[in-house]
Design a protein around this motif. Structure first.
Motif, short mmCIF file in Angstrom:
data_model
loop_
_atom_site.label_atom_id
_atom_site.label_comp_id
_atom_site.label_asym_id
_atom_site.label_seq_id
_atom_site.Cartn_x
_atom_site.Cartn_y
_atom_site.Cartn_z
N ASP A 39 0.86 -1.18 0.00
CA ASP A 39 0.00 0.00 0.00
C ASP A 39 0.90 1.23 0.00
N ALA A 44 -2.08 0.80 5.08
CA ALA A 44 -2.54 -0.58 5.26
C ALA A 44 -1.50 -1.54 4.65
N GLY A 45 -1.91 -2.81 4.53
CA GLY A 45 -1.09 -3.79 3.82
C GLY A 45 0.29 -4.00 4.43
N VAL A 75 -8.83 2.19 -3.11
CA VAL A 75 -7.93 1.41 -3.98
C VAL A 75 -8.43 1.54 -5.42
N MET A 106 -3.88 -9.43 2.47
CA MET A 106 -4.41 -9.49 1.10
C MET A 106 -3.60 -10.51 0.28
N VAL A 133 -8.64 -10.29 3.98
CA VAL A 133 -8.85 -8.96 3.37
C VAL A 133 -9.72 -9.13 2.12
N GLY A 137 -11.24 -0.12 2.72
CA GLY A 137 -12.14 0.60 3.63
C GLY A 137 -13.32 1.23 2.90
N LEU A 142 -11.26 -6.53 -3.15
CA LEU A 142 -9.88 -7.02 -3.21
C LEU A 142 -9.85 -8.55 -3.30
N HIS A 236 -7.53 3.87 8.11
CA HIS A 236 -7.01 3.04 7.02
C HIS A 236 -5.92 2.13 7.61
N CYS A 240 -5.17 -4.43 9.66
CA CYS A 240 -3.80 -4.94 9.44
C CYS A 240 -2.98 -4.77 10.70
#
Ligand code: PXL
Length: 296
Positions: A39, A44-45, A75, A106, A133, A137, A142, A236, A240
């Motif tokens: 990300d 995130a991520g 996204v 993800m 995931v 948000g 995804l 956000h 995670c």
């Protein structure tokens, strides 16, 4: 004294690979392996996972499963990483060093789910945190239905703990054969535990109410429920952060019940200290304690 394992030693070229030669001190931090999408906002991520794990005193090992194009609003696109590349990234580090916990975020493709499932099945003793995931948000998809099926069949049964929010729990637990299937969250938990995960933490930020209720279940039902005053912002990467914090605490030796409590404390502080670097959501401050301006 322990010894570093080396593949090639220029001083002793006749040694076979992996000979134990150099003295070194024991690694001070447990390593946690994360499979996640990138990300670029840092919210995130993978970036969220790395910050959280480092903040909690672990060494983050990061396998890229997908590359996203996004800002703090949503996204726009993502490109799944080739499944063989995911497997090669993971096998390299797993064969190089001990890993104390694994966290999956993800994933990006069904092929990647299968590749990751095969890898984690080779390490059944490493605690596995699975954060399913499914959307951003803002609600950008995804994961599609096929990926959901693969998650249920291949990864969920291997998870030490699954950490869906209430929307993800309902989607994962939904019975397609039943019309208007709208189970209570406790029933979702029961169905997901029946699918084989050991524990499930369902977070309640998407439900109504002045408080957010997060409930941990296992095969015997509710293990504990913690209620938190609802914070005003939209964040956000909170999921995670929570899942990575759980992985970190498991890696540091806590049991699941304790890890889930302490990870919620930590995540709540990151949200209370969140900041808004762009025009969209707030980003949790995973390093709030470095700045020394946390409220509690
Ligand atoms: O917050 C879930 C999440 C996880 N991983 C990546 C994401 C998002 C949400 O946008 O982009 C890469």
């Amino acid at each position: 004294m322990t010894y570093v394992r080396i593949g090639f030693c220029p001083i002793l070229p006749t040694l076979t690979p992996h000979a134990k030669v150099f003295p070194m001190s024991i690694a001070p931090m447990p390593a946690v392996l994360v499979f996640a999408g990138t990300d670029p906002t840092g919210g995130a991520g993978l970036q969220a996972d790395i910050l959280t794990l480092a903040s909690m005193g672990c060494h983050p090992l990061s396998v890229v499963t997908a590359v996203t194009v996004q800002d703090t609003v949503g996204v726009d696109d993502f490109m799944p990483m080739d499944a063989d590349w995911i497997a090669d990234q993971a096998r390299s580090v797993l064969e190089d060093m001990p890993v104390a916990a694994i966290k999956i975020g993800m994933i990006g493709s069904v092929e990647a789910v299968a590749a990751i499932a095969e890898i984690v099945s080779d390490y059944p003793d490493i605690p596995l945190v699975l954060d399913p995931v499914l959307t951003s948000g803002r609600g950008d998809p995804l994961a599609n239905e096929e990926l959901l099926d693969a998650l249920r069949d291949l990864l969920l049964p291997q998870a030490s703990i699954l950490t869906p929010n209430s929307l993800e729990a309902r989607r994962l637990a939904e019975n397609p054969d039943e019309e208007n299937d709208d189970p209570e969250l406790s029933e979702c938990a029961r169905r997901l535990i029946d699918m084989g995960c050991e524990y499930i933490l369902i977070t309640g930020a998407h439900e109504q109410g002045a408080q957010v209720s997060n409930t941990l279940y296992n095969t015997r039902g509710v293990v504990h429920r913690l209620n938190w005053d609802r914070l005003p912002g939209s964040y956000h990467g909170s999921g995670c952060t929570l899942a990575s914090a759980i992985a970190a605490l498991l890696a540091l030796g806590q049991d699941v019940s304790e890890a889930v409590k302490e990870a919620q404390e930590y995540t709540y502080q990151t949200l209370k200290n969140a900041y808004r670097p762009g025009m969209g959501q707030f980003i949790p401050d995973r390093l709030y304690w470095v700045r020394g301006d946390d409220e509690d």
